[in-house]
Design a protein around this motif. Structure first.
Motif, mmCIF file in Angstrom:
data_model
loop_
_atom_site.group_PDB
_atom_site.id
_atom_site.type_symbol
_atom_site.label_atom_id
_atom_site.label_comp_id
_atom_site.label_asym_id
_atom_site.label_seq_id
_atom_site.Cartn_x
_atom_site.Cartn_y
_atom_site.Cartn_z
ATOM 1 N N GLU A 77 2.725 0.521 5.132
ATOM 2 C CA GLU A 77 3.553 -0.508 5.992
ATOM 3 C C GLU A 77 2.599 -2.085 5.532
ATOM 4 O O GLU A 77 2.843 -2.761 5.063
ATOM 5 C CB GLU A 77 4.187 -0.546 7.359
ATOM 6 N N ARG A 80 2.008 -1.560 1.534
ATOM 7 C CA ARG A 80 3.322 -1.846 1.160
ATOM 8 C C ARG A 80 3.508 -3.690 0.648
ATOM 9 O O ARG A 80 3.798 -4.562 0.323
ATOM 10 C CB ARG A 80 4.819 -1.355 1.278
ATOM 11 N N GLN A 81 3.284 -3.664 2.470
ATOM 12 C CA GLN A 81 2.876 -5.274 2.675
ATOM 13 C C GLN A 81 2.280 -6.480 2.169
ATOM 14 O O GLN A 81 2.191 -7.168 1.225
ATOM 15 C CB GLN A 81 2.679 -6.523 3.634
#
Length: 137
Positions: A77, A80-81
């Motif tokens: 996460e 990806r962020q």
């Protein structure tokens, strides 16, 4: 530097901005490259017609790439962020028996793939986004 296990080269990222680095993922292959552009200052007066370069004037870059499996949902996460936000967090690349490369990097690509009978894998690429430091081990 003697022979090393390729798996010992790590990419770490400051996940929260507090200066604590965590391994980005379960890497199976990793690569780092350093580049410096050249500035050609060759003229008709260059000795023997040989190219001349302006010392220390080119843009320097570092690029890091790796592939493997994400070790947990949090690192997946976060990477990806960072990509979608265009952030440039502090990162470390640890090369055993060589040193630690540290600085701000931007995640320039993340690719996911998988087969019906295997695990999901990814490829990630980072580009330097400022000055890079090197500390020998």
């Amino acid at each position: 530097m003697g022979a090393q296990n390729g798996k010992d080269l790590l990419i770490k990222m400051d996940m929260t901005g507090d200066g604590q680095f965590q391994t980005v993922a379960g890497l199976r292959a990793t690569r780092i490259s350093f580049n410096a552009e050249t500035i050609d200052v060759t003229s008709l007066e260059s000795t023997g017609g040989w190219r001349e370069l302006l010392a220390g004037a080119g843009v320097k870059t570092a690029a890091v790439s790796g592939s493997g499996v994400f070790k947990d949902a949090d690192t997946d996460e976060r990477a990806r962020q960072v990509f979608f936000d265009g952030d440039t967090p502090d990162c470390q690349v640890i090369v055993p028996d060589f040193g630690v490369i540290e600085g701000k990097f931007q995640v320039t690509s993340i690719e996911y793939s998988g087969t019906h009978d295997g695990e999901a894998t990814y490829e990630i690429a980072l580009s330097s986004a400022g000055a890079i430091s090197f500390n020998a081990l």
